[in-house]
Design a protein around this motif. Structure first.
Motif, PDB file in Angstrom:
ATOM      1  N   GLN C 108       3.439  -4.264   1.554  1.00 59.26           N
ATOM      2  CA  GLN C 108       2.410  -4.787   2.440  1.00 59.26           C
ATOM      3  C   GLN C 108       2.675  -4.387   3.892  1.00 59.26           C
ATOM      4  O   GLN C 108       1.762  -3.999   4.616  1.00 59.26           O
ATOM      5  N   HIS C 109       3.932  -4.464   4.294  1.00 59.40           N
ATOM      6  CA  HIS C 109       4.253  -4.133   5.677  1.00 59.40           C
ATOM      7  C   HIS C 109       4.423  -2.651   5.930  1.00 59.40           C
ATOM      8  O   HIS C 109       4.135  -2.165   7.007  1.00 59.40           O
ATOM      9  N   GLN C 110       4.938  -1.959   4.942  1.00 58.59           N
ATOM     10  CA  GLN C 110       5.314  -0.580   5.202  1.00 58.59           C
ATOM     11  C   GLN C 110       4.237   0.421   4.852  1.00 58.59           C
ATOM     12  O   GLN C 110       3.819   1.225   5.658  1.00 58.59           O
ATOM     13  N   PRO C 113      -0.697  -0.614   5.798  1.00 54.19           N
ATOM     14  CA  PRO C 113      -0.842  -1.463   6.979  1.00 54.19           C
ATOM     15  C   PRO C 113      -2.021  -2.417   6.849  1.00 54.19           C
ATOM     16  O   PRO C 113      -1.972  -3.532   7.319  1.00 54.19           O
ATOM     17  N   ARG C 114      -3.031  -1.990   6.188  1.00 58.79           N
ATOM     18  CA  ARG C 114      -4.204  -2.850   6.090  1.00 58.79           C
ATOM     19  C   ARG C 114      -4.715  -2.904   4.658  1.00 58.79           C
ATOM     20  O   ARG C 114      -5.033  -1.867   4.081  1.00 58.79           O
ATOM     21  N   ASN C 117      -9.567  -7.210   2.908  1.00 60.38           N
ATOM     22  CA  ASN C 117      -9.568  -8.669   3.077  1.00 60.38           C
ATOM     23  C   ASN C 117     -10.501  -9.335   2.086  1.00 60.38           C
ATOM     24  O   ASN C 117     -11.468  -9.989   2.457  1.00 60.38           O
ATOM     25  N   ASN C 121      -6.765 -11.265  -2.314  1.00 58.25           N
ATOM     26  CA  ASN C 121      -5.689 -11.004  -1.378  1.00 58.25           C
ATOM     27  C   ASN C 121      -5.002 -12.308  -0.987  1.00 58.25           C
ATOM     28  O   ASN C 121      -5.631 -13.179  -0.385  1.00 58.25           O
ATOM     29  N   VAL C 123      -2.987 -13.147   1.328  1.00 58.42           N
ATOM     30  CA  VAL C 123      -3.059 -13.464   2.752  1.00 58.42           C
ATOM     31  C   VAL C 123      -4.429 -14.054   3.082  1.00 58.42           C
ATOM     32  O   VAL C 123      -4.545 -15.053   3.808  1.00 58.42           O
ATOM     33  N   GLU C 124      -5.440 -13.433   2.513  1.00 58.29           N
ATOM     34  CA  GLU C 124      -6.801 -13.898   2.770  1.00 58.29           C
ATOM     35  C   GLU C 124      -7.004 -15.322   2.231  1.00 58.29           C
ATOM     36  O   GLU C 124      -7.708 -16.144   2.834  1.00 58.29           O
TER      37      GLU C 124
END
Lengths: 192, 192, 192, 192
Positions: C108-110, C113-114, C117, C121, C123-124
DNA sequence: AATGAATGAGTTTTCATTCAT
DNA sequence: TATGAATGAAAACTCATTCAT
């Protein structure tokens, strides 16, 4: 503005040392500059290129050594005396300037497969000495070039042995034994 | 699945040829790949690195030659017979695989200043033969290592002469003369 | 013809392990094949490319986790209960499949990047939960997205701490403390 | 002699930008040289390798930031004031040098799984602040390391949100809210 | 004469992917 | 489906040489 002559001398010494320690193609300009304490660009004030340095170092010293061999023979009469003088000169040179001697051996085999067969060539001098001795009947005849190779082998292989630590310095201590071995190997009448 | 063994063989042959033609450090991966008709990356499927290739090529063949020398001596009795066998084996090897022989000479002096002094080392085998002969009283004693260096010089320098065109092939034709020279040089009783 | 499904499973497990151990871009096909005990070419029977493998591994599991989060909330009423359920689910997932969890954090971070949404997801999902709670007045309003970031930080940073050995496993033991911290941080009325 | 310092500075700036834009392992020497307007070889006059550049860029700035955090605390008394100072410093750093901040976050998670836990480490500074506060009774005790992880999460996750566009710049506008959330989450008496 | 930063072509090596078996 | 040798483009890095100072 530093001492130009001193810089060149330092380049010589350092280059020879690195060449014999690491090998000629393995020595970089950076290595040389660092070890000699000069900037990389400074080399090019004194030589057009790295190859130029190698070549000049080789040819001038190779020639100078050839002249020493010629001089060593000049006051000797007869094959045995001349052979003895030449072998002694090889040993003296090795003992006096071992790094330079190793460099010449190294370059001769590695970098320059074939060097001009002229008067200024130590190998050629040995070949001529042996050819004359055969013609004069001082030693039996062999196929052309064989006798000289035998003599060169008797001298140079012990030199390698010193370099690799199989024989102890100085080289000169072996000169009489090598000379005797050479005269015997060749079947010289002077071999007691 | 393609023929991996065939590719490796092709790499061997091509590498040896280039190494002796251009010198070991002067031979690039690109040269080798091009000459062998493979992609550059293919080399790395068979060897971890260029250095690995050189080392494996050297050590396996150096060892194999040492074994041949040992075998050549095995059915001979007495120093003179053994020396003759060893010299003949050097010559046979040179004539059979001149490129390989030159490679071994090349690498020994250039890339590997010091090779392990074990049983699988041709130089060591010659040293042992001479040491034994001295101990057995078959030849007079000399400083340790000197006799072996003399013999090696008598063999290897003519080999260089062949490489440089100063002597004509085949090498084996000189074996008797070299053997006789060695026995005489060493002061062997077997030298007529 | 071997067990195709078994091979694919082995690729999954091995890839996840290598990805979290060495990093995704640092993991080569060769590494993967060797560690999984398959040939390099075999990977391409199951995936069109290495990137395909990464993407499929990420997206399917990321989505599956999102569904688990949604399911965990489904039978809970009120913000506090839902938040508790979500945090517990994060912890359960970490404890059940730590390698997979780390892989998802990593990618997710590496690598991505996006990420879209959308509903699938995680995070969503957290963002929506917090937005609803603000709208319902269950917690005070903050700038859009801030509340969700605070909650995600309270969950994910301890997860990193476990990975780096700053906290002891299992993760689930910290779920009550994290939930309490989150409710307090957000100013929830349910925070005792 | 050209301007070495200027070149090094240009390498720094360009490298940071590319690292955060494309990822550290995805940035090649060629990319960097092209973007910085230098030759590929020039990089190696300033750094021994690409890894060296990454490491030097990371460690010097990571350490410098740690020193800033330490300085920010130095004139504050009590846990709440110190926490506020630290959070404000994180935000100020992010706003002042967003690319550098992102690079440090990136490398910390990707390239360097474990960084020495010494005084020059921002993460360690937060851990020590929390441990002291727990010992002094300014906040309730939690399992070792948990409190620090909670605080770091409350700061870093919003930072990621800014990077990913989920929160609007500047970061500093959220400092009071984050500080309040942290004090509440930890159960500090200073939390109104 | 000396410096040392900069160059860029060349080197070794890596690696995702393809292909013949 | 599986293999693993082969590929070739691209990676990191080297190094003799040039150039601005």
């Amino acid at each position: 503005m530093r001492d130009g002559a001193g810089t060149k001398q330092k380049i010589h010494e350092t280059a020879l040392r690195l060449f014999v320690d690491k090998g000629v193609p393995q020595t970089t300009v950076r290595d040389l500059a660092k070890a000699a304490g000069i900037a990389e660009g400074t080399l090019y004030r004194h030589y057009a290129s790295m190859n130029d340095l190698i070549w000049e170092l080789f040819s001038s010293n190779y020639t100078a050594f050839a002249h020493r061999l010629t001089a060593a023979q000049s006051d000797r009469e007869g094959f045995a005396a001349r052979l003895e003088a030449i072998i002694a000169e090889f040993c003296r040179f090795f003992d006096a300037e071992p790094v330079l001697f190793r460099f010449l051996m190294l370059v001769q085999h590695q970098t320059l497969p074939r060097v001009a067969n002229d008067d200024d060539n130590p190998v050629e001098i040995v070949h001529r000495l042996l050819a004359q001795a055969e013609q004069a009947g001082e030693i039996p005849s062999r196929p052309p070039g064989l006798a000289a190779s035998l003599v060169l082998g008797l001298v140079l292989q012990p030199a390698f042995a010193l370099v690799y630590g199989r024989l102890d310095a100085p080289f000169s201590q072996y000169a009489p034994a090598i000379t005797a071995a050479a005269l015997a190997a060749l079947g010289s009448a002077d071999h007691a």
